[in-house]
Design a protein around this motif. Sequence first.
Motif, PDB file in Angstrom:
ATOM      1  N   TYR A 157      -2.378 -16.981  12.406  1.00  0.00           N
ATOM      2  CA  TYR A 157      -1.559 -15.904  11.875  1.00  0.00           C
ATOM      3  C   TYR A 157      -2.110 -14.550  12.311  1.00  0.00           C
ATOM      4  N   GLU A 158      -1.212 -13.606  12.388  1.00  0.00           N
ATOM      5  CA  GLU A 158      -1.595 -12.208  12.580  1.00  0.00           C
ATOM      6  C   GLU A 158      -0.949 -11.381  11.475  1.00  0.00           C
ATOM      7  N   THR A 159      -1.646 -10.349  11.050  1.00  0.00           N
ATOM      8  CA  THR A 159      -1.119  -9.493   9.998  1.00  0.00           C
ATOM      9  C   THR A 159      -0.427  -8.292  10.611  1.00  0.00           C
ATOM     10  N   GLU A 160       0.840  -8.129  10.271  1.00  0.00           N
ATOM     11  CA  GLU A 160       1.606  -6.962  10.697  1.00  0.00           C
ATOM     12  C   GLU A 160       1.746  -5.994   9.530  1.00  0.00           C
ATOM     13  N   LEU A 161       1.896  -4.735   9.859  1.00  0.00           N
ATOM     14  CA  LEU A 161       2.103  -3.702   8.854  1.00  0.00           C
ATOM     15  C   LEU A 161       3.538  -3.201   8.981  1.00  0.00           C
ATOM     16  N   HIS A 162       4.342  -3.462   7.969  1.00  0.00           N
ATOM     17  CA  HIS A 162       5.751  -3.089   7.991  1.00  0.00           C
ATOM     18  C   HIS A 162       5.960  -1.847   7.129  1.00  0.00           C
ATOM     19  N   VAL A 163       6.419  -0.780   7.747  1.00  0.00           N
ATOM     20  CA  VAL A 163       6.725   0.446   7.009  1.00  0.00           C
ATOM     21  C   VAL A 163       8.071   0.236   6.317  1.00  0.00           C
ATOM     22  N   ARG A 164       8.039   0.086   4.993  1.00  0.00           N
ATOM     23  CA  ARG A 164       9.243  -0.255   4.239  1.00  0.00           C
ATOM     24  C   ARG A 164       9.979   0.962   3.698  1.00  0.00           C
ATOM     25  N   ASN A 165       9.248   2.050   3.479  1.00  0.00           N
ATOM     26  CA  ASN A 165       9.908   3.226   2.926  1.00  0.00           C
ATOM     27  C   ASN A 165       9.026   4.448   3.158  1.00  0.00           C
ATOM     28  N   VAL A 166       9.636   5.561   3.459  1.00  0.00           N
ATOM     29  CA  VAL A 166       8.942   6.848   3.533  1.00  0.00           C
ATOM     30  C   VAL A 166       9.819   7.883   2.840  1.00  0.00           C
ATOM     31  N   TYR A 180       5.354  20.033   3.386  1.00  0.00           N
ATOM     32  CA  TYR A 180       5.919  18.978   2.555  1.00  0.00           C
ATOM     33  C   TYR A 180       4.836  17.996   2.127  1.00  0.00           C
ATOM     34  N   SER A 181       5.014  17.438   0.942  1.00  0.00           N
ATOM     35  CA  SER A 181       4.244  16.266   0.539  1.00  0.00           C
ATOM     36  C   SER A 181       5.084  15.034   0.853  1.00  0.00           C
ATOM     37  N   ALA A 182       4.419  13.891   1.013  1.00  0.00           N
ATOM     38  CA  ALA A 182       5.151  12.695   1.415  1.00  0.00           C
ATOM     39  C   ALA A 182       4.496  11.446   0.850  1.00  0.00           C
ATOM     40  N   MET A 183       5.320  10.392   0.717  1.00  0.00           N
ATOM     41  CA  MET A 183       4.836   9.081   0.315  1.00  0.00           C
ATOM     42  C   MET A 183       5.322   8.058   1.336  1.00  0.00           C
ATOM     43  N   CYS A 184       4.471   7.082   1.594  1.00  0.00           N
ATOM     44  CA  CYS A 184       4.801   6.030   2.560  1.00  0.00           C
ATOM     45  C   CYS A 184       4.424   4.679   1.960  1.00  0.00           C
ATOM     46  N   LEU A 185       5.340   3.731   2.010  1.00  0.00           N
ATOM     47  CA  LEU A 185       5.120   2.392   1.473  1.00  0.00           C
ATOM     48  C   LEU A 185       5.030   1.389   2.621  1.00  0.00           C
ATOM     49  N   VAL A 186       3.920   0.662   2.677  1.00  0.00           N
ATOM     50  CA  VAL A 186       3.676  -0.312   3.749  1.00  0.00           C
ATOM     51  C   VAL A 186       3.438  -1.681   3.129  1.00  0.00           C
ATOM     52  N   GLU A 187       4.030  -2.696   3.756  1.00  0.00           N
ATOM     53  CA  GLU A 187       3.829  -4.084   3.335  1.00  0.00           C
ATOM     54  C   GLU A 187       2.998  -4.810   4.391  1.00  0.00           C
ATOM     55  N   ARG A 188       1.976  -5.537   3.921  1.00  0.00           N
ATOM     56  CA  ARG A 188       1.193  -6.380   4.832  1.00  0.00           C
ATOM     57  C   ARG A 188       1.848  -7.765   4.883  1.00  0.00           C
ATOM     58  N   VAL A 189       2.202  -8.186   6.088  1.00  0.00           N
ATOM     59  CA  VAL A 189       2.935  -9.442   6.279  1.00  0.00           C
ATOM     60  C   VAL A 189       2.219 -10.284   7.316  1.00  0.00           C
ATOM     61  N   GLN A 190       2.031 -11.562   6.993  1.00  0.00           N
ATOM     62  CA  GLN A 190       1.422 -12.480   7.951  1.00  0.00           C
ATOM     63  C   GLN A 190       2.506 -13.206   8.739  1.00  0.00           C
ATOM     64  N   VAL A 197       0.856  -1.182   0.000  1.00  0.00           N
ATOM     65  CA  VAL A 197       0.000   0.000   0.000  1.00  0.00           C
ATOM     66  C   VAL A 197       0.893   1.234   0.000  1.00  0.00           C
ATOM     67  N   LEU A 198       0.629   2.140  -0.928  1.00  0.00           N
ATOM     68  CA  LEU A 198       1.371   3.395  -1.016  1.00  0.00           C
ATOM     69  C   LEU A 198       0.439   4.538  -0.628  1.00  0.00           C
ATOM     70  N   GLY A 199       0.739   5.207   0.490  1.00  0.00           N
ATOM     71  CA  GLY A 199      -0.026   6.359   0.928  1.00  0.00           C
ATOM     72  C   GLY A 199       0.652   7.640   0.481  1.00  0.00           C
ATOM     73  N   VAL A 200      -0.128   8.569  -0.062  1.00  0.00           N
ATOM     74  CA  VAL A 200       0.423   9.823  -0.581  1.00  0.00           C
ATOM     75  C   VAL A 200      -0.313  10.991   0.064  1.00  0.00           C
ATOM     76  N   ASP A 201       0.434  11.786   0.796  1.00  0.00           N
ATOM     77  CA  ASP A 201      -0.115  13.000   1.418  1.00  0.00           C
ATOM     78  C   ASP A 201       0.398  14.198   0.631  1.00  0.00           C
ATOM     79  N   LEU A 202      -0.503  14.929   0.002  1.00  0.00           N
ATOM     80  CA  LEU A 202      -0.132  16.069  -0.840  1.00  0.00           C
ATOM     81  C   LEU A 202      -0.477  17.351  -0.119  1.00  0.00           C
ATOM     82  N   ALA A 203       0.541  18.169   0.099  1.00  0.00           N
ATOM     83  CA  ALA A 203       0.381  19.362   0.920  1.00  0.00           C
ATOM     84  C   ALA A 203       0.421  20.614   0.063  1.00  0.00           C
ATOM     85  N   SER A 204       0.077  21.718   0.686  1.00  0.00           N
ATOM     86  CA  SER A 204       0.190  23.013   0.037  1.00  0.00           C
ATOM     87  C   SER A 204       1.653  23.432  -0.014  1.00  0.00           C
ATOM     88  N   ALA A 205       1.920  24.581  -0.632  1.00  0.00           N
ATOM     89  CA  ALA A 205       3.305  25.018  -0.849  1.00  0.00           C
ATOM     90  C   ALA A 205       4.070  25.230   0.452  1.00  0.00           C
TER      91      ALA A 205
END
Length: 259
Positions: free
Chosen positions: A45-54, A15-25, A4-12
Amino acid sequence: MRWVLGVDLASARDYSAMCLVERVQIKTGEREYHDGKAIQIEDKYETELHVRNVRRLPRTDSYLDVARRIRMAVEHPSVAGDIKVVVDVNGPGRPVVHLLREEGLHVLPVCATGGRNEALSKDQTGIETYNVAKKILVFDTVVAFQNARLLVSEELQHKDLLIRELNTYKMKMTGAGNETFSAWHERDHDDLVSALTLCVWFCNRYPKRGWQVSKHKKNHPDIKKILAREDELRMENAASKLATVENERLLRQKYGRYM
């Protein structure tokens, strides 16, 4: 989707930012159950959310630059075909969504709102948008972080900054109460965690099982490159500088009512 890639787009001014998360069992144990004939044993199993890149985006990026970054990220071989893009459409986000849709990329628009609920609506062009209360976005993320369901890679470039933003949200939740959420984009630079909240919301909203079990907490070298393809972006910008200026002008004419 596994990624999942989350994108926060800000005003001037922000900052704008992108975050990449992997769902892992992760296998947590076993359980017994009776299927009517015999006792069966299955893995739990449980699903963890791993923040792979920001990544924080340069304030000089145009809407076209942001759209290119998103397109290059989703086309990266490590995640292609198994990634969902969730974009905050507050402020300049909606024109970027339209750009990506025109390029054939299906993204999920989310608009952070007041209140306590979420609802589905359509804009003037017919694009469906999820209107989600800021409380839901923030609360789900902070709870996942506190319960160690949301894990941040030690190798992230902005790891300390992201954790600081998460702790800021934690302090707001336990301190001043409801009205703190109304100003979450006004007082602090919280672009990284804002992008992260979109990922966590999507994972909670659309749970899915069946991904390969993984116990690694470190980033694969290819994953680090997904949000950092600067050379390619610079070459593309240099080759189409005049076209970018013209397209930016046309974009403002076409989607100016959303800005």
